[in-house]
Design a protein around this motif. Structure first.
Motif, PDB file in Angstrom:
ATOM      1  N   HIS A  35       0.850  -1.192   0.000  1.00  0.00           N
ATOM      2  CA  HIS A  35       0.000   0.000   0.000  1.00  0.00           C
ATOM      3  C   HIS A  35       0.883   1.238   0.000  1.00  0.00           C
ATOM      4  O   HIS A  35       1.837   1.326   0.766  1.00  0.00           O
ATOM      5  CB  HIS A  35      -0.904   0.010   1.241  1.00  0.00           C
ATOM      6  CG  HIS A  35      -1.792   1.201   1.293  1.00  0.00           C
ATOM      7  ND1 HIS A  35      -2.937   1.303   0.535  1.00  0.00           N
ATOM      8  CD2 HIS A  35      -1.702   2.356   1.981  1.00  0.00           C
ATOM      9  CE1 HIS A  35      -3.509   2.458   0.772  1.00  0.00           C
ATOM     10  NE2 HIS A  35      -2.776   3.122   1.647  1.00  0.00           N
ATOM     11  N   VAL A  36       0.564   2.188  -0.875  1.00  0.00           N
ATOM     12  CA  VAL A  36       1.263   3.468  -0.903  1.00  0.00           C
ATOM     13  C   VAL A  36       0.315   4.510  -0.326  1.00  0.00           C
ATOM     14  O   VAL A  36      -0.741   4.792  -0.899  1.00  0.00           O
ATOM     15  CB  VAL A  36       1.686   3.860  -2.338  1.00  0.00           C
ATOM     16  CG1 VAL A  36       2.319   5.239  -2.352  1.00  0.00           C
ATOM     17  CG2 VAL A  36       2.643   2.832  -2.910  1.00  0.00           C
ATOM     18  N   THR A  37       0.691   5.064   0.822  1.00  0.00           N
ATOM     19  CA  THR A  37      -0.145   6.085   1.457  1.00  0.00           C
ATOM     20  C   THR A  37      -0.044   7.395   0.676  1.00  0.00           C
ATOM     21  O   THR A  37       0.865   7.583  -0.145  1.00  0.00           O
ATOM     22  CB  THR A  37       0.296   6.340   2.902  1.00  0.00           C
ATOM     23  OG1 THR A  37       1.624   6.888   2.878  1.00  0.00           O
ATOM     24  CG2 THR A  37       0.261   5.068   3.731  1.00  0.00           C
ATOM     25  N   VAL A  38      -0.948   8.298   0.961  1.00  0.00           N
ATOM     26  CA  VAL A  38      -0.907   9.615   0.321  1.00  0.00           C
ATOM     27  C   VAL A  38       0.394  10.321   0.699  1.00  0.00           C
ATOM     28  O   VAL A  38       1.088  10.878  -0.162  1.00  0.00           O
ATOM     29  CB  VAL A  38      -2.137  10.462   0.714  1.00  0.00           C
ATOM     30  CG1 VAL A  38      -2.011  11.884   0.197  1.00  0.00           C
ATOM     31  CG2 VAL A  38      -3.416   9.813   0.191  1.00  0.00           C
ATOM     32  N   VAL A  39       0.747  10.285   1.973  1.00  0.00           N
ATOM     33  CA  VAL A  39       1.990  10.925   2.421  1.00  0.00           C
ATOM     34  C   VAL A  39       3.198  10.263   1.764  1.00  0.00           C
ATOM     35  O   VAL A  39       4.117  10.943   1.301  1.00  0.00           O
ATOM     36  CB  VAL A  39       2.109  10.895   3.958  1.00  0.00           C
ATOM     37  CG1 VAL A  39       3.480  11.368   4.415  1.00  0.00           C
ATOM     38  CG2 VAL A  39       1.021  11.739   4.594  1.00  0.00           C
ATOM     39  N   THR A  44       7.686  10.930  -2.095  1.00  0.00           N
ATOM     40  CA  THR A  44       8.657  10.177  -2.895  1.00  0.00           C
ATOM     41  C   THR A  44       8.423  10.219  -4.402  1.00  0.00           C
ATOM     42  O   THR A  44       9.333   9.889  -5.158  1.00  0.00           O
ATOM     43  CB  THR A  44       8.681   8.690  -2.475  1.00  0.00           C
ATOM     44  OG1 THR A  44       7.380   8.135  -2.650  1.00  0.00           O
ATOM     45  CG2 THR A  44       9.133   8.528  -1.044  1.00  0.00           C
ATOM     46  N   ALA A  45       7.250  10.585  -4.859  1.00  0.00           N
ATOM     47  CA  ALA A  45       6.959  10.569  -6.302  1.00  0.00           C
ATOM     48  C   ALA A  45       7.948  11.450  -7.058  1.00  0.00           C
ATOM     49  O   ALA A  45       8.183  12.606  -6.705  1.00  0.00           O
ATOM     50  CB  ALA A  45       5.532  11.036  -6.554  1.00  0.00           C
ATOM     51  N   SER A  63      -0.353   5.385  -7.657  1.00  0.00           N
ATOM     52  CA  SER A  63      -1.196   6.535  -7.340  1.00  0.00           C
ATOM     53  C   SER A  63      -1.256   6.665  -5.829  1.00  0.00           C
ATOM     54  O   SER A  63      -1.025   5.687  -5.110  1.00  0.00           O
ATOM     55  CB  SER A  63      -2.623   6.324  -7.866  1.00  0.00           C
ATOM     56  OG  SER A  63      -2.611   6.164  -9.258  1.00  0.00           O
ATOM     57  N   PRO A  64      -1.594   7.854  -5.321  1.00  0.00           N
ATOM     58  CA  PRO A  64      -1.729   7.985  -3.869  1.00  0.00           C
ATOM     59  C   PRO A  64      -2.836   7.083  -3.340  1.00  0.00           C
ATOM     60  O   PRO A  64      -3.872   6.918  -3.985  1.00  0.00           O
ATOM     61  CB  PRO A  64      -2.098   9.453  -3.660  1.00  0.00           C
ATOM     62  CG  PRO A  64      -1.961  10.121  -4.970  1.00  0.00           C
ATOM     63  CD  PRO A  64      -1.845   9.086  -6.030  1.00  0.00           C
ATOM     64  N   ASP A  65      -2.630   6.503  -2.170  1.00  0.00           N
ATOM     65  CA  ASP A  65      -3.600   5.648  -1.488  1.00  0.00           C
ATOM     66  C   ASP A  65      -3.953   4.417  -2.319  1.00  0.00           C
ATOM     67  O   ASP A  65      -5.081   3.944  -2.303  1.00  0.00           O
ATOM     68  CB  ASP A  65      -4.847   6.445  -1.116  1.00  0.00           C
ATOM     69  CG  ASP A  65      -5.654   5.784  -0.010  1.00  0.00           C
ATOM     70  OD1 ASP A  65      -5.049   5.092   0.828  1.00  0.00           O
ATOM     71  OD2 ASP A  65      -6.882   5.938   0.005  1.00  0.00           O
TER      72      ASP A  65
END
Length: 100
Positions: A35-39, A44-45, A63-65
């Protein structure tokens, strides 16, 4: 991974050097999902992330979240059931669905 992504990732990060991506088959042996969190995404993007020994990676294609499921984590809870919708039988909350 270096030869297939070097040009694109250099263009976006300005970093020269070796690149790597996760070995998803190995990751799935230890984790059900990633899972990639919004933060995490926002911090890091587009950046080169050093992972050691002069190798880096990029958070690319996410993508975020977002969650990538790597395994089937839900076991069957019983036998399969078959259902059919009869639009002539639509009424109330069941919307015409019947077990067959």
């Amino acid at each position: 991974m270096t030869s297939s992504r070097r040009h694109d990732w250099y263009r976006h990060t300005g970093r020269h050097g070796a690149w790597a991506i996760p070995n998803w088959l190995e990751v799935r042996e230890h984790y059900d999902a990633v899972h990639v969190t919004v933060v995490g995404y926002l911090t890091t993007a587009g950046l080169a992330i050093e992972i050691g020994d002069g190798v880096a990676t990029v958070l690319a294609g996410w993508s975020p979240d977002a969650t990538a499921w790597l395994t089937d984590v839900l076991p069957k809870s019983g036998p399969d059931e078959h259902w059919r919708r009869d639009s002539a039988m639509v009424r109330g909350h069941d919307h015409g669905w019947r077990r067959v």
